[in-house]
Structures are given as structure tokens and as C-alpha cells.
Design an enzyme around this catalytic site. Structure first.
Site, PDB file in Angstrom:
ATOM      1  CG  ASN A  85      -2.185  -0.849   0.905  1.00  8.19           C
ATOM      2  OD1 ASN A  85      -3.151  -0.351   0.347  1.00  8.19           O
ATOM      3  ND2 ASN A  85      -2.152  -2.127   1.268  1.00  8.19           N
ATOM      4  CG  HIS A 142      25.461   2.524  10.492  1.00  8.21           C
ATOM      5  ND1 HIS A 142      26.497   2.696   9.608  1.00  8.21           N
ATOM      6  CD2 HIS A 142      24.443   3.277  10.020  1.00  8.21           C
ATOM      7  CE1 HIS A 142      26.125   3.519   8.646  1.00  8.21           C
ATOM      8  NE2 HIS A 142      24.867   3.885   8.874  1.00  8.21           N
ATOM      9  CB  THR A 190      13.638  -6.483  17.318  1.00 10.55           C
ATOM     10  OG1 THR A 190      13.034  -7.322  18.313  1.00 10.55           O
ATOM     11  CG2 THR A 190      13.192  -5.036  17.522  1.00 10.55           C
ATOM     12  CE  LYS A 191      11.731 -12.072  20.122  1.00 17.61           C
ATOM     13  NZ  LYS A 191      12.139 -12.576  21.424  1.00 17.61           N
TER      14      LYS A 191
END
Length: 178
Positions: A66, A96, A143-144
């Protein structure tokens, strides 16, 4: 230097001009021909989506991204089939190394398997795999990797439920001027 200039120009045209053209055909043509994206049949990328790289984006059949999404394909984004990505979702594949004394960049691929649904303004971080049939709630920060058919939400995202394991729908959502 000239090669770098033209690569940046191609990306600029993609994000500042092509993404605003109200025609699926023209946008998909540009993405396939100039950006070298692999985009499956009956898939759509709506208006004002931006890309951070001119390669590394693979999208299967019957997928919808979308409007106003950001796709950072520097580390490769791979989408399976029948995937629905809601507005303003961000998928990142580059960041980073926080322990690097010289701010060294790192790329990690994101893989999204069949029948995944990602809610509005969710963010998927580098290295994540969203397994078959999982659902990411609106506003979640993933995050995982997420196991199959689980519903995750929150910041950081965690399991909040489960989906039906016998999904059989086809994502085929297009609008005339999106």
C-alpha cells in the site's frame, strides 16, 4: 563517478517522480525495467512508495504494498505470495554495527513468506524472517523473526495471538488511481 551519478539519478526518478504516477502499469514497468525488481503477476505497489536501492527486491504473485511504504532493499527483500503490506510500513535491511568504532554499515536480508499481513506503520528490522501466515499488528516494531501463523504486536513486537492455519485467500487488491 559517472556510474554512481546515474545510479543515484535512477533512484531519484523512482522515488520523486515514478512513485507519484497514478498508473500501476507505468510504475511496475519502471520498477521491472530500470530498477531490476522481480515483481510477480497480479501484484501492486501503490503510490508514494520509496526504495533505498535499485536492486535486491523480489516480490511474488498476488502481493500488495500500500501507499507510502519504505522498502530498504540494500540487503535484499524477498516477498512470497499473497502478502498484504499496509500503508506506511517500513522494511529495513541495512543498519550500522553499534560496536564498530568506524560506524561500519551492515546489510541483513528480510524474508516475508506467503500469506503474511503487515499492519499500518509497522517496522520490520534487518535480518528478520516473517514466516508463513503470520500477522504483524499496526505500529509494531519487529526486531526478531516471527514463527508461522503467530500474531505479533507492540514495541518491541511479541506474540499476542495466533491466526487460522488453513489460509487460502488470494490477495488481489487494486485501486484505479493508487
Amino acid at each position: 563517478m559517472i556510474k554512481y551519478f546515474f545510479a543515484e539519478l535512477k533512484l531519484y526518478i523512482c522515488n520523486k517522480m515514478i512513485s507519484k504516477v497514478p498508473s500501476h502499469r507505468i510504475r511496475l514497468w519502471y520498477y521491472r525495467v530500470f530498477m531490476k525488481f522481480s515483481i510477480g503477476k497480479k501484484s501492486a505497489i501503490f503510490l508514494n512508495c520509496t526504495f533505498d536501492n535499485s536492486s535486491g527486491f523480489i516480490m511474488g504473485n498476488n502481493c500488495v504494498i500500500n501507499a507510502k511504504c519504505r522498502m530498504d532493499a540494500r540487503g535484499t527483500i524477498t516477498l512470497g505470495e499473497n502478502i498484504s503490506i499496509s500503508e506506511e510500513v517500513i522494511i529495513l535491511t541495512a543498519d550500522h554495527d553499534p560496536y564498530s568504532p568506524n560506524f561500519q554499515g551492515q546489510n541483513k536480508p528480510v524474508k516475508i513468506e506467503d500469506y503474511v499481513w503487515i499492519g499500518t506503520r509497522a517496522m520490520i528490522l534487518p535480518g528478520v524472517t516473517l514466516e508463513k501466515g503470520c500477522l504483524i499488528a499496526a505500529g509494531a516494531v519487529v526486531t526478531k523473526s516471527v514463527p508461522p501463523f503467530e500474531i505479533w504486536g507492540g514495541v518491541p513486537a511479541k506474540k499476542i495471538g495466533e491466526r487460522n492455519k488453513s489460509l487460502q485467500y488470494t490477495v488481489d487488491y487494486k485501486r484505479l488511481l493508487h
